[in-house]
Design an enzyme around this catalytic site. Structure first.
Site: not given
Ligand SMILES: *Cc1c(COP(=O)(O)O)cnc(C)c1O
Length: 376
Positions: A35, A259
């Protein structure tokens, strides 16, 4: 030449991290979570290295289409499921599996016209109170889905709110066990933290995952950096943010840098100006405790405020070690320098009061992303 800031994606590190996950959960299939454009790494740059996974999990259908375009014919899972009825048509067309976590999605599915049964992952709210059905309603929802001609197979899914301590993991597991008792179907519970830290615990309880869902571990940052570093887990960084010095300034006692002119020079020193600022995704909030690697290996501290396009560093350690630096010198903001020296993204994140996840996902679109080796 373009601005020198760029992110390098390390093919071998992604493969190494995937292998480590496999070794921790040998009986499970792996959803590689990609994702947010593979946590900022770009799906097209991680795909070849991660195609040994059993499936890809993500949120956006556009990203699923990208995987299909890259030639992936295997499973793809939508972790938040669908948002409107048209998404279900795309699921049918692209062969996407999807999470079902609320009543609206159940109704959309019941009204969906399709010849082809869908593979769904029914999500249990095991205490995090974000997505999923309450334990009390879970079985009745399962029964409704099971009766639909639109549904071919139901798998059972939950997400851990806390993966740090064994007692929290066991408690969530017992909620899941109870709610899913006697239901058939494959099970998917573990994210990176649980796969790395507690796979043995789940197996010992007779509840190993059929599908694990690692994200952050694949990219080589720690799921729990406060307690255990990526290195301690045996992970390798998959992303390095690198740039160059674009100016050098000799400053004297009483001069000010950057800055706000807050940083007053108390000894004669040499300042390096790095082509990297908060518009590249480097957090402005890091104080002067944060460091970067100059010339592949020398740690130098940030001096002055991080601005939109630049940050300034104190080059004293380079001079002290007799390492000449000039415009064009390599600067590693996180990851691995071209000499192989590491500066953990979790370390930078800690100085910014956040976690490695946020920094890698916040990499700005203007930063070029490239693979360290090209496959095919
Ligand atoms: C993002 C996500 C993961 C992965 O989590 P990590 O902590 O990056 O391993 C697993 N399951 C779901 C439902 C997620 O949304």
């Amino acid at each position: 030449m373009s601005r020198p800031i760029h992110a390098v994606i390390h093919y071998a590190a992604l493969q190494h991290n995937l292998k480590l996950i496999n070794s921790k959960a040998p009986s499970a299939r792996v959803w590689a979570v990609v994702k947010a454009n593979a946590y900022g790494h770009c799906i097209e740059h991680v795909f070849d290295a991660l195609r040994g996974a059993d499936g890809f999990a993500l949120l956006d259908i556009a990203e699923a289409e990208k995987l299909r375009d890259l030639g992936w014919r295997g499973p793809i899972l939508l972790l938040e499921g669908v948002f409107d009825p048209r998404d279900l048509e795309l699921c049918s067309r692209l062969g996407l599996w999807h999470t079902v976590h609320n009543e609206t999605q159940v109704q959309m599915l019941a009204a969906h016209k399709t010849q082809q049964g869908h593979r769904v992952f029914l999500k249990l709210n095991s205490g995090m109170n974000r997505l999923g059905f309450d334990p009390i309603r879970y079985k009745s929802i399962w029964t409704r889905l099971n009766a639909m001609h639109q549904v071919e197979e139901i798998s059972l899914l939950t997400h851990f709110a806390r993966s740090e301590s064994p007692s929290d993991v066991l408690q969530t597991l017992s909620v899941f066990k109870h709610a899913t008792q006697d239901l058939p179907g494959e099970r998917s519970l573990s994210n990176s933290g649980v796969v790395l830290g507690h796979s043995d615990l789940l197996a010992g309880e007779g509840f190993p995952d059929d599908w694990v869902r690692p994200g952050i571990a694949l990219y080589g940052a720690s799921p729990d950096a406060q307690h255990k570093s990526a290195k301690d887990w045996g992970l390798l960084p998959a992303q390095s943010l690198r740039s160059q010095l674009i100016a050098i300034q000799q400053v004297h006692v009483g001069d000010r840098v950057g800055y706000g002119a807050e940083h007053v020079v108390t000894k004669d020193m040499v300042i390096g100006v790095v082509a990297c600022g908060y518009a590249d995704g480097f957090p402005r909030v890091v104080g002067s405790a944060a460091q970067v690697l100059i010339q592949g290996r020398i740690r130098c501290s940030i001096f002055g405020r991080v601005s939109m396009d630049m940050l300034t560093v104190d080059l004293t350690p380079c001079l002290a070690q007799g390492v000449p630096v000039d415009v064009g010198a390599e600067v590693t903001l996180w990851g691995k320098s071209s000499e192989g020296v590491e500066l953990s993204i979790d370390e930078v994140a800690a100085h910014a009061g956040t976690i490695g996840y946020e920094l890698m996902c916040a990499l700005a679109p203007r930063v070029r992303v490239q693979r360290d080796i090209d496959i095919g």
